[in-house]
Design a protein around this motif. Structure first.
Motif, mmCIF file in Angstrom:
data_model
loop_
_atom_site.group_PDB
_atom_site.id
_atom_site.type_symbol
_atom_site.label_atom_id
_atom_site.label_comp_id
_atom_site.label_asym_id
_atom_site.label_seq_id
_atom_site.Cartn_x
_atom_site.Cartn_y
_atom_site.Cartn_z
ATOM 1 N N ILE A 27 0.835 -1.210 0.000
ATOM 2 C CA ILE A 27 0.000 0.000 0.000
ATOM 3 C C ILE A 27 0.867 1.256 0.000
ATOM 4 C CG2 ILE A 27 -0.306 0.337 2.513
ATOM 5 C CD1 ILE A 27 -3.340 0.690 1.826
ATOM 6 N N LEU A 28 2.043 1.205 0.621
ATOM 7 C CA LEU A 28 2.946 2.353 0.572
ATOM 8 C C LEU A 28 3.439 2.596 -0.854
ATOM 9 C CD1 LEU A 28 5.067 1.881 3.827
ATOM 10 C CD2 LEU A 28 3.653 3.865 3.266
ATOM 11 N N HIS A 29 3.729 1.512 -1.558
ATOM 12 C CA HIS A 29 4.178 1.652 -2.948
ATOM 13 C C HIS A 29 3.093 2.329 -3.783
ATOM 14 C CE1 HIS A 29 5.988 0.763 -6.834
ATOM 15 N NE2 HIS A 29 4.819 0.272 -7.211
ATOM 16 N N ASP A 30 1.845 1.883 -3.639
ATOM 17 C CA ASP A 30 0.756 2.457 -4.439
ATOM 18 C C ASP A 30 0.498 3.911 -4.056
ATOM 19 O OD1 ASP A 30 0.583 0.051 -5.681
ATOM 20 O OD2 ASP A 30 -1.279 -0.589 -4.709
ATOM 21 N N LEU A 31 0.544 4.210 -2.770
ATOM 22 C CA LEU A 31 0.321 5.593 -2.335
ATOM 23 C C LEU A 31 1.435 6.507 -2.836
ATOM 24 C CD1 LEU A 31 -0.863 5.063 1.363
ATOM 25 C CD2 LEU A 31 -2.233 6.020 -0.502
ATOM 26 N N SER A 32 2.655 6.010 -2.883
ATOM 27 C CA SER A 32 3.782 6.845 -3.322
ATOM 28 C C SER A 32 3.702 7.183 -4.801
ATOM 29 C CB SER A 32 5.114 6.145 -3.021
ATOM 30 O OG SER A 32 5.294 5.013 -3.867
ATOM 31 N N GLU A 33 2.898 6.411 -5.561
ATOM 32 C CA GLU A 33 2.772 6.651 -6.996
ATOM 33 C C GLU A 33 1.639 7.617 -7.333
ATOM 34 O OE1 GLU A 33 4.876 5.462 -9.296
ATOM 35 O OE2 GLU A 33 6.024 4.687 -7.599
ATOM 36 N N LEU A 34 0.813 7.993 -6.339
ATOM 37 C CA LEU A 34 -0.299 8.895 -6.622
ATOM 38 C C LEU A 34 0.214 10.304 -6.896
ATOM 39 C CD1 LEU A 34 -2.912 7.792 -3.920
ATOM 40 C CD2 LEU A 34 -2.838 7.175 -6.339
ATOM 41 N N ASP A 35 -0.447 10.990 -7.836
ATOM 42 C CA ASP A 35 -0.010 12.326 -8.228
ATOM 43 C C ASP A 35 -0.592 13.422 -7.345
ATOM 44 O OD1 ASP A 35 1.475 11.323 -10.356
ATOM 45 O OD2 ASP A 35 -0.271 11.341 -11.694
ATOM 46 N N GLU A 36 -1.734 13.148 -6.673
ATOM 47 C CA GLU A 36 -2.391 14.183 -5.884
ATOM 48 C C GLU A 36 -3.178 13.546 -4.746
ATOM 49 O OE1 GLU A 36 -4.993 16.150 -8.579
ATOM 50 O OE2 GLU A 36 -6.275 14.394 -8.907
ATOM 51 N N PRO A 37 -3.493 14.332 -3.714
ATOM 52 C CA PRO A 37 -4.307 13.799 -2.605
ATOM 53 C C PRO A 37 -5.704 13.423 -3.090
ATOM 54 C CG PRO A 37 -3.238 15.872 -2.006
ATOM 55 C CD PRO A 37 -3.070 15.727 -3.479
ATOM 56 N N LEU A 38 -6.306 12.453 -2.398
ATOM 57 C CA LEU A 38 -7.649 11.994 -2.733
ATOM 58 C C LEU A 38 -8.484 11.914 -1.464
ATOM 59 C CD1 LEU A 38 -6.886 9.048 -5.209
ATOM 60 C CD2 LEU A 38 -7.780 11.314 -5.798
ATOM 61 N N PRO A 39 -9.822 12.078 -1.588
ATOM 62 C CA PRO A 39 -10.687 11.879 -0.432
ATOM 63 C C PRO A 39 -10.558 10.457 0.104
ATOM 64 C CG PRO A 39 -11.875 12.985 -2.201
ATOM 65 C CD PRO A 39 -10.563 12.534 -2.773
ATOM 66 N N GLU A 40 -10.858 10.294 1.389
ATOM 67 C CA GLU A 40 -10.708 8.988 2.034
ATOM 68 C C GLU A 40 -11.456 7.892 1.292
ATOM 69 O OE1 GLU A 40 -9.887 6.315 5.466
ATOM 70 O OE2 GLU A 40 -9.039 8.237 4.874
ATOM 71 N N ASP A 41 -12.726 8.133 0.927
ATOM 72 C CA ASP A 41 -13.521 7.104 0.240
ATOM 73 C C ASP A 41 -12.901 6.728 -1.094
ATOM 74 O OD1 ASP A 41 -15.277 7.078 2.348
ATOM 75 O OD2 ASP A 41 -16.784 8.345 1.373
ATOM 76 N N ASP A 42 -12.402 7.728 -1.817
ATOM 77 C CA ASP A 42 -11.774 7.446 -3.116
ATOM 78 C C ASP A 42 -10.484 6.650 -2.938
ATOM 79 O OD1 ASP A 42 -13.829 8.851 -4.195
ATOM 80 O OD2 ASP A 42 -12.651 10.617 -4.761
ATOM 81 N N LEU A 43 -9.723 6.974 -1.893
ATOM 82 C CA LEU A 43 -8.509 6.211 -1.618
ATOM 83 C C LEU A 43 -8.830 4.745 -1.349
ATOM 84 C CD1 LEU A 43 -6.173 8.362 0.688
ATOM 85 C CD2 LEU A 43 -5.664 7.462 -1.592
ATOM 86 N N VAL A 44 -9.847 4.518 -0.509
ATOM 87 C CA VAL A 44 -10.221 3.143 -0.176
ATOM 88 C C VAL A 44 -10.677 2.401 -1.428
ATOM 89 C CG1 VAL A 44 -11.846 1.711 1.116
ATOM 90 C CG2 VAL A 44 -10.764 3.685 2.218
ATOM 91 N N ASP A 45 -11.524 3.042 -2.239
ATOM 92 C CA ASP A 45 -12.011 2.396 -3.471
ATOM 93 C C ASP A 45 -10.855 2.064 -4.411
ATOM 94 O OD1 ASP A 45 -14.581 2.611 -2.556
ATOM 95 O OD2 ASP A 45 -15.069 4.415 -3.719
ATOM 96 N N LEU A 46 -9.894 2.974 -4.508
ATOM 97 C CA LEU A 46 -8.766 2.777 -5.422
ATOM 98 C C LEU A 46 -7.859 1.646 -4.963
ATOM 99 C CD1 LEU A 46 -7.143 3.887 -7.875
ATOM 100 C CD2 LEU A 46 -5.949 5.381 -6.245
ATOM 101 N N LEU A 47 -7.694 1.514 -3.639
ATOM 102 C CA LEU A 47 -6.702 0.577 -3.111
ATOM 103 C C LEU A 47 -7.270 -0.799 -2.787
ATOM 104 C CD1 LEU A 47 -4.970 3.078 -0.661
ATOM 105 C CD2 LEU A 47 -4.007 2.232 -2.806
ATOM 106 N N THR A 48 -8.595 -0.899 -2.580
ATOM 107 C CA THR A 48 -9.172 -2.140 -2.049
ATOM 108 C C THR A 48 -8.963 -3.333 -2.971
ATOM 109 O OG1 THR A 48 -10.814 -0.947 -0.742
ATOM 110 C CG2 THR A 48 -11.311 -3.242 -1.280
#
Length: 566
Positions: A501-522
């Motif tokens: 999850i750290l690898h995926d978060l480090s590749e994001l270009d911009e902050p995202l709302p909590e719900d969007d983060l969960v949907d993207l990563l789940t």
């Protein structure tokens, strides 16, 4: 004596400027051996300021702060009964007094207003055979039914709620719960915080547990809430009545403006310098909560990166500043000594802090120690706070904590803000290299506010390095594999459970709302919700002010992309 009212904005400006005028007043008081004394009065900002230990008006300098709020039953009763008796007016029975006290929420201003109305009504109805004249139920009904009195009581409650828009949202949600479950039903801190974040994510999503708890305690001081063992409720049914019907409350919640700005006192994020010019891992607001005189359990959650080891030093520093208020720290090293300390102490003695480092405990031992802190209480008149030090990177320990009311007891260590860095730098000769605002901003940009990196900056400053040299040295060190991995390990971010999850978060270009983060990563990380919660405990996520957007903290993201575990 210099009496100063409406001091809220003054303290905000003073905190931003480093307290120049407040310090002059304090020095004048000291120079005159207290023959001169200023008295500051105001509302919620004054209340917040007074509760912080490391500022010029701290109790050691100016004395104990006095909260002017709802009266206790005895004084409130006398405020109505004794003046009326002096005027030759009696109450038919005590229940009438108690009814009016509840109606006025025990507020002295409202009791005076109601008392004046009662006296006027009683004298208008007087008979030739008095005094004494009697206030009966009919007279009380006419006074309570007065539109003017009802308006003044409602305006007083609303005035307090409007001091900070967060107060209103909290009060309305508790009122909604009271209409559903009864006014005596309490809401847990966790449930209330979750509901607040749902209704106003821009303001509440990023409150830590202890920051939210401070808001609730402020509302208790204002006479709006009451704190029960299992949570929070409105102080009285009269407050509920004044807040409106269920439909009116829902309508007001939906009409709330999410762009309202909440008032914050910048000094609440202040941090003091410790020996060796190290930065305190605790904010002044957190220290104030830990040393508050009551029987409590607090769990300080941190890592090497947030300098959990320095918590004891910060508390010892506070004890040395206020030895009449705090006993020397108690640090038991055996279970027997720990349990003995929990119930020891003498009545009316200084408040006791029992600091227990539980990082090496097995999970069962942590659970036992925490339960002991709750169940083994000292004798009446004795107060002590148990401060448990827990590694935020230990998942087994975090699982144990999930069985407790975390919102009521957690004190998470966080990265320093720019306000925190300024307050740390300003009084410290070693750190004069960072007196200029642009140099402090550069330091924050390079370090992300991580205490472990700020302490490295202090070590470099002690050798007379300039601010640009220090920032360049830190930047270059973090760009190396050894420096990057040292930070990631100190932040407890190198374990296999978080790597994906750290690898995926480090590749994001911009902050995202909590719900969007969960949907993207789940899809790749079924435990994404729990993993994000863990990263927040580790202070590894950063939030965009005024939104519920989150991202991996920039210093961590850079270190991970360049040299993180693969």
């Amino acid at each position: 004596m210099l009496l100063l009212d409406e001091c809220d904005s003054f303290f905000d400006a003073e905190a931003d400027a480093g307290f120049p005028q407040t310090t002059r007043l304090r020095d004048l008081m000291s120079a005159t051996e207290r023959r001169f004394k200023p008295v500051f009065a105001g509302l919620h900002q004054v209340q917040r300021f007074a509760g912080l230990p490391n500022q010029p008006l701290a109790e050691a300098h100016f004395g104990r702060a006095l909260g002017i709020g709802p009266l206790s039953p005895g004084p409130a009763y006398r405020l109505l009964q004794e003046p009326a008796e002096a005027l030759g007016i009696n109450f038919a029975h005590d229940s009438l007094i108690h009814r009016l006290l509840a109606y006025c929420n025990y507020h002295p201003k409202l009791l005076q207003v109601a008392g004046e109305a009662l006296v006027s009504e009683a004298l208008a109805s007087r008979t030739p055979d008095g005094p004494p004249w009697t206030i009966d139920n009919d007279i009380l009904e006419r006074v309570i039914g007065s539109p003017d009195l009802r308006r003044r009581i409602r305006d007083t409650v609303r005035l307090n709620l409007n001091l900070d828009p967060r107060y209103k949202v909290i009060a309305l949600l508790i009122a909604h719960n009271a209409h559903t479950h009864g006014v005596e039903n309490s809401m847990s801190t966790r449930a209330l915080r979750q509901q607040c974040a749902e209704w106003w994510p821009e303001s509440f999503t990023h409150h830590t547990a202890d920051e939210f708890r401070v808001l609730l305690e402020e509302m208790v001081g204002l006479g709006i809430l009451a704190n029960e063992r299992d949570g929070w409720r409105l102080r009285s049914s009269n407050v509920l009545r004044l807040l409106g019907t269920p439909d009116a409350i829902e309508e007001e919640l939906h009409a709330h403006d999410p762009n309202d700005t909440s008032t914050r006192l910048s000094i609440s994020q202040a941090r003091r310098p410790l020996p060796g010019a190290r930065i305190s891992p605790l904010t002044e607001q957190q220290i104030a909560g830990l040393v508050r005189r009551n029987n409590a359990l607090r769990i300080v959650l941190g890592t090497d990166a947030t300098c959990l080891d320095d918590v004891t030093t910060a508390l010892a520093d506070q004890q040395q500043r206020t030895p009449s208020e705090l006993a020397p720290l108690i640090q038991p090293t055996t279970l027997h000594a720990y349990r003995q300390a929990l119930s020891a102490g003498k009545a009316r003695s200084p408040h006791r802090l029992i600091v227990s480092d539980m990082r090496r405990f097995k999970p069962d031992a942590v659970d036992t120690a925490l339960r002991d802190a709750i169940t083994r209480q000292p004798a009446s008149g004795v107060t002590r706070c148990v401060i448990a030090l827990i590694d935020a990177g230990n998942r087994e320990h975090l699982e144990v904590l999930s069985h407790y009311a975390e919102e009521d007891i957690l004190v998470p260590l966080q990265r320093a803000t720019t306000d925190g860095i300024r307050s740390w730098v300003t009084p410290t000769d070693v750190l004069t290299a960072f007196n200029a605002p642009e140099d402090r901003r550069r330091l924050f940009s390079v370090t992300g506010g991580w205490p472990i990196l700020l302490n490295q900056a202090a070590e470099l400053a002690a050798t007379r390095h300039s601010a640009p040299d220090i920032c360049r040295t830190l930047h270059d060190a973090l760009a190396t594999p050894a420096g990057a991995n040292q930070l990631l390990e100190a932040a407890a971010l190198t374990g296999p459970a978080l790597q994906g999850i750290l690898h995926d978060l480090s590749e994001l270009d911009e902050p995202l709302p909590e719900d969007d983060l969960v949907d993207l990563l789940t899809s790749d990380h079924p435990d994404a919700t729990d993993a994000l919660a863990t990263l927040r405990h580790l202070s590894a996520l950063t939030e965009t002010p005024g939104t519920d957007d989150s991202a991996l903290e920039a210093t961590i993201a850079t270190a991970w992309r360049a040299h993180g575990p693969r």
